[in-house]
Design an enzyme around this catalytic site. Structure first.
Site, PDB file in Angstrom:
ATOM      1  N   LYS A  11      56.398  39.672  55.329  1.00  0.00           N
ATOM      2  CA  LYS A  11      55.409  40.752  55.194  1.00  0.00           C
ATOM      3  C   LYS A  11      56.090  42.126  55.258  1.00  0.00           C
ATOM      4  O   LYS A  11      55.674  43.057  54.554  1.00  0.00           O
ATOM      5  CB  LYS A  11      54.317  40.600  56.255  1.00  0.00           C
ATOM      6  CG  LYS A  11      53.453  39.343  56.061  1.00  0.00           C
ATOM      7  CD  LYS A  11      52.781  39.327  54.692  1.00  0.00           C
ATOM      8  CE  LYS A  11      51.861  38.146  54.482  1.00  0.00           C
ATOM      9  NZ  LYS A  11      51.166  38.158  53.201  1.00  0.00           N
ATOM     10  N   TYR A  36      57.320  34.681  58.784  1.00  0.00           N
ATOM     11  CA  TYR A  36      56.115  35.304  58.208  1.00  0.00           C
ATOM     12  C   TYR A  36      56.226  36.828  58.358  1.00  0.00           C
ATOM     13  O   TYR A  36      55.995  37.585  57.408  1.00  0.00           O
ATOM     14  CB  TYR A  36      54.880  34.763  58.940  1.00  0.00           C
ATOM     15  CG  TYR A  36      53.563  35.346  58.478  1.00  0.00           C
ATOM     16  CD1 TYR A  36      52.940  34.896  57.314  1.00  0.00           C
ATOM     17  CD2 TYR A  36      52.930  36.354  59.213  1.00  0.00           C
ATOM     18  CE1 TYR A  36      51.712  35.427  56.898  1.00  0.00           C
ATOM     19  CE2 TYR A  36      51.710  36.889  58.799  1.00  0.00           C
ATOM     20  CZ  TYR A  36      51.111  36.417  57.643  1.00  0.00           C
ATOM     21  OH  TYR A  36      49.895  36.941  57.242  1.00  0.00           O
ATOM     22  N   GLN A  83      39.782  31.133  48.338  1.00  0.00           N
ATOM     23  CA  GLN A  83      39.074  31.268  49.629  1.00  0.00           C
ATOM     24  C   GLN A  83      39.623  32.486  50.389  1.00  0.00           C
ATOM     25  O   GLN A  83      40.547  33.152  49.935  1.00  0.00           O
ATOM     26  CB  GLN A  83      39.270  30.005  50.466  1.00  0.00           C
ATOM     27  CG  GLN A  83      40.726  29.751  50.843  1.00  0.00           C
ATOM     28  CD  GLN A  83      40.907  28.555  51.763  1.00  0.00           C
ATOM     29  OE1 GLN A  83      40.365  27.490  51.516  1.00  0.00           O
ATOM     30  NE2 GLN A  83      41.676  28.734  52.835  1.00  0.00           N
ATOM     31  N   ALA A 129      43.128  33.045  45.248  1.00  0.00           N
ATOM     32  CA  ALA A 129      41.760  33.591  45.156  1.00  0.00           C
ATOM     33  C   ALA A 129      40.678  32.615  45.602  1.00  0.00           C
ATOM     34  O   ALA A 129      39.516  32.999  45.720  1.00  0.00           O
ATOM     35  CB  ALA A 129      41.484  34.022  43.708  1.00  0.00           C
TER      36      ALA A 129
HETATM   37  N1  LIG Z   1      43.677  36.140  57.817  1.00  0.00           N
HETATM   38  C1  LIG Z   1      44.493  36.986  58.413  1.00  0.00           C
HETATM   39  O1  LIG Z   1      44.456  37.181  59.643  1.00  0.00           O
HETATM   40  C2  LIG Z   1      45.459  37.777  57.605  1.00  0.00           C
HETATM   41  C3  LIG Z   1      45.901  37.356  56.359  1.00  0.00           C
HETATM   42  N2  LIG Z   1      46.811  38.108  55.663  1.00  0.00           N
HETATM   43  C4  LIG Z   1      47.288  37.670  54.368  1.00  0.00           C
HETATM   44  O2  LIG Z   1      46.190  37.502  53.485  1.00  0.00           O
HETATM   45  C5  LIG Z   1      46.564  36.624  52.437  1.00  0.00           C
HETATM   46  C6  LIG Z   1      45.450  35.616  52.226  1.00  0.00           C
HETATM   47  O3  LIG Z   1      45.366  34.784  53.356  1.00  0.00           O
HETATM   48  P1  LIG Z   1      43.996  34.288  53.996  1.00  0.00           P
HETATM   49  O4  LIG Z   1      42.900  34.508  53.065  1.00  0.00           O
HETATM   50  O5  LIG Z   1      43.923  34.850  55.332  1.00  0.00           O
HETATM   51  O6  LIG Z   1      44.329  32.745  54.161  1.00  0.00           O
HETATM   52  P2  LIG Z   1      43.721  31.436  53.513  1.00  0.00           P
HETATM   53  O7  LIG Z   1      44.611  30.341  53.970  1.00  0.00           O
HETATM   54  O8  LIG Z   1      42.276  31.351  53.776  1.00  0.00           O
HETATM   55  O9  LIG Z   1      43.900  31.652  51.938  1.00  0.00           O
HETATM   56  C7  LIG Z   1      45.122  31.562  51.288  1.00  0.00           C
HETATM   57  C8  LIG Z   1      44.877  31.134  49.848  1.00  0.00           C
HETATM   58  O10 LIG Z   1      46.144  31.123  49.186  1.00  0.00           O
HETATM   59  C9  LIG Z   1      46.262  29.904  48.450  1.00  0.00           C
HETATM   60  N3  LIG Z   1      47.665  29.555  48.287  1.00  0.00           N
HETATM   61  C10 LIG Z   1      48.524  29.096  49.234  1.00  0.00           C
HETATM   62  N4  LIG Z   1      49.708  28.842  48.693  1.00  0.00           N
HETATM   63  C11 LIG Z   1      49.624  29.157  47.379  1.00  0.00           C
HETATM   64  C12 LIG Z   1      50.520  29.132  46.290  1.00  0.00           C
HETATM   65  N5  LIG Z   1      51.768  28.674  46.439  1.00  0.00           N
HETATM   66  N6  LIG Z   1      50.094  29.564  45.088  1.00  0.00           N
HETATM   67  C13 LIG Z   1      48.827  29.988  44.912  1.00  0.00           C
HETATM   68  N7  LIG Z   1      47.918  30.017  45.890  1.00  0.00           N
HETATM   69  C14 LIG Z   1      48.313  29.624  47.114  1.00  0.00           C
HETATM   70  C15 LIG Z   1      45.483  28.883  49.286  1.00  0.00           C
HETATM   71  O11 LIG Z   1      45.138  27.729  48.524  1.00  0.00           O
HETATM   72  C16 LIG Z   1      44.302  29.709  49.740  1.00  0.00           C
HETATM   73  O12 LIG Z   1      43.268  29.674  48.803  1.00  0.00           O
HETATM   74  C17 LIG Z   1      47.895  36.018  52.844  1.00  0.00           C
HETATM   75  O13 LIG Z   1      48.942  36.665  52.139  1.00  0.00           O
HETATM   76  C18 LIG Z   1      47.982  36.331  54.327  1.00  0.00           C
HETATM   77  O14 LIG Z   1      49.306  36.409  54.759  1.00  0.00           O
HETATM   78  C19 LIG Z   1      47.275  39.291  56.134  1.00  0.00           C
HETATM   79  C20 LIG Z   1      46.880  39.745  57.350  1.00  0.00           C
HETATM   80  C21 LIG Z   1      45.940  39.043  58.178  1.00  0.00           C
HETATM   81  C1  LIG Z   2      47.947  33.074  63.760  1.00  0.00           C
HETATM   82  C2  LIG Z   2      48.624  34.138  62.992  1.00  0.00           C
HETATM   83  C3  LIG Z   2      47.771  34.774  61.918  1.00  0.00           C
HETATM   84  C4  LIG Z   2      48.592  35.697  61.076  1.00  0.00           C
HETATM   85  C5  LIG Z   2      47.802  36.449  60.082  1.00  0.00           C
HETATM   86  C6  LIG Z   2      48.250  37.866  60.110  1.00  0.00           C
HETATM   87  O1  LIG Z   2      48.966  38.321  59.245  1.00  0.00           O
HETATM   88  C7  LIG Z   2      47.773  38.634  61.208  1.00  0.00           C
HETATM   89  C8  LIG Z   2      48.454  39.665  61.725  1.00  0.00           C
HETATM   90  C9  LIG Z   2      47.874  40.430  62.782  1.00  0.00           C
HETATM   91  C10 LIG Z   2      48.523  41.213  63.639  1.00  0.00           C
HETATM   92  C11 LIG Z   2      50.017  41.310  63.728  1.00  0.00           C
HETATM   93  C12 LIG Z   2      50.366  41.491  65.180  1.00  0.00           C
HETATM   94  C13 LIG Z   2      51.203  42.329  65.620  1.00  0.00           C
HETATM   95  C14 LIG Z   2      51.868  43.349  64.799  1.00  0.00           C
HETATM   96  C15 LIG Z   2      52.607  44.246  65.704  1.00  0.00           C
HETATM   97  C16 LIG Z   2      52.595  45.546  65.678  1.00  0.00           C
HETATM   98  C17 LIG Z   2      51.854  46.344  64.728  1.00  0.00           C
HETATM   99  C18 LIG Z   2      52.412  47.763  64.751  1.00  0.00           C
HETATM  100  C19 LIG Z   2      51.647  48.591  63.784  1.00  0.00           C
HETATM  101  C20 LIG Z   2      52.314  49.912  63.550  1.00  0.00           C
HETATM  102  O2  LIG Z   2      51.735  50.710  62.801  1.00  0.00           O
HETATM  103  O3  LIG Z   2      53.387  50.192  64.069  1.00  0.00           O
END
Ligand SMILES: NC(=O)C1=CN([C@@H]2O[C@H](COP(=O)(O)OP(=O)(O)OC[C@H]3O[C@@H](n4cnc5c(N)ncnc54)[C@H](O)[C@@H]3O)[C@@H](O)[C@H]2O)C=CC1
Ligand SMILES: CCCCCC(=O)/C=C/C=C\C/C=C\C/C=C\CCCC(=O)O
Length: 258
Positions: free
Chosen positions: A155, A151, A15, A13
């Site tokens: 997911k 990753y 950031q 939470a």
């Molecule tokens: N930013 C993006 O493009 C996307 C992010 N996500 C997902 O969103 C979620 C949040 O990521 P973001 O906010 O983007 O990244 P971020 O790196 O800004 O935030 C992640 C947070 O999780 C915390 N964290 C990491 N490891 C931890 C652990 N072991 N226990 C507790 N806290 C931990 C970090 O300290 C940080 O505060 C992740 O699950 C990520 O996979 C999904 C799709 C797209």
């Molecule tokens: C630098 C990597 C950051 C990763 C954070 C994250 O989770 C971002 C994901 C964004 C897009 C994923 C890209 C491709 C997914 C491929 C196909 C989607 C198909 C969707 C469907 O409904 O079939």
């Protein structure tokens, strides 16, 4: 579901998306336990939230989702402070294709740990008051992101796990809804993985492919994802849903009927 005085727990939470999800819950009247491994950023966020929403509306708890013990203790502290939770958001996640076991432990096993603890404390069949669990997947939980195969796997795991929990809840009557939010690229620190070869490991050479995907999908801002998250929390008709959030809008995913 009205959120006034409801109790929420959000992992990761401090950031990024976790901060955005926590903030929209506070804005709508919930009390939020902010769990994160990053104590410095987490404590500073709690101060910011104290000034905006009042000192007794949030709680920062140092918690690594890799640790069952720390997660259990965080639930206990939340219950002592605010009462039993109604909302659980398993958000913490990382990219680490080099140390991929850690990515599995946080992104998938951490979600399972958090979800099972939520079930223990919220299940209506065992004295809980029901509620909602929102897990944070990704568009990479619906299709492949080539620079991050593990990753992507975690997911996809989060999406499948959440849907199975929703079906189990329906069949058994837990009184808990389980949904997963699947955003495309969002403006947070995780995107820096693209420029950190140690994070993408042997797939760091796929940087151009990732840049093309980012160009194609665009980059969403956190508040745009938060408002869709809120929909999954409050809409009591939604259980077992995967909500894809793209720059052009959001849509509920239709899975093949098997
Ligand atoms: N930013 C993006 O493009 C996307 C992010 N996500 C997902 O969103 C979620 C949040 O990521 P973001 O906010 O983007 O990244 P971020 O790196 O800004 O935030 C992640 C947070 O999780 C915390 N964290 C990491 N490891 C931890 C652990 N072991 N226990 C507790 N806290 C931990 C970090 O300290 C940080 O505060 C992740 O699950 C990520 O996979 C999904 C799709 C797209
Ligand atoms: C630098 C990597 C950051 C990763 C954070 C994250 O989770 C971002 C994901 C964004 C897009 C994923 C890209 C491709 C997914 C491929 C196909 C989607 C198909 C969707 C469907 O409904 O079939």
């Amino acid at each position: 579901m009205a959120l006034t005085s409801k109790v929420a727990i959000v992992t990761g939470a401090a950031q990024g998306l976790g901060r955005g999800f926590s903030e929209i819950l506070l804005q709508n009247g919930a009390k939020v336990a902010l769990l994160d491994v990053n104590e410095t950023v987490g404590k500073s966020l709690k101060e910011t939230f104290d000034n905006q929403y009042g000192p007794d509306k949030s709680l920062f708890l140092s918690c690594n989702v890799e640790s069952e013990e720390q997660l259990k203790a965080a639930f206990q502290k939340t219950i002592q402070t605010f009462g039993r939770p109604h909302i659980m958001c398993n958000n913490a996640g990382i990219i680490n294709e080099s140390n991929w076991e850690k990515a599995v432990s946080i992104n998938l096993m951490g979600v399972v740990r958090g979800t099972y603890l939520a079930l223990e404390h919220m299940n209506k069949l065992t004295g809980g008051q029901g509620g909602v669990v929102v897990n944070v997947g990704s568009l990479a939980g619906l299709g492949p992101l080539p620079c991050t195969p593990v990753y992507t796997a975690t997911k996809h795991g989060v999406v499948g796990f959440t849907r199975a929990m929703a079906a189990a809840s329906d069949i058994s009557g837990y009184g808990i809804r389980f949904n997963v939010i699947c955003p495309a690229f969002v403006q947070t620190d995780i995107l820096n993985a693209l420029y950190q070869p140690e994070k993408t490991g042997q797939f760091s050479s796929l940087i151009e492919n990732t840049k093309k995907l980012i160009e194609m999908y665009g980059i969403i801002e956190v508040p745009d994802v938060s408002k869709n998250f809120l929909q999954l929390v409050t809409d009591e008709t939604k259980n077992g849903e995967a909500l894809a959030v793209l720059q052009k809008g959001c849509s509920y995913v239709t899975f093949p009927a098997l």
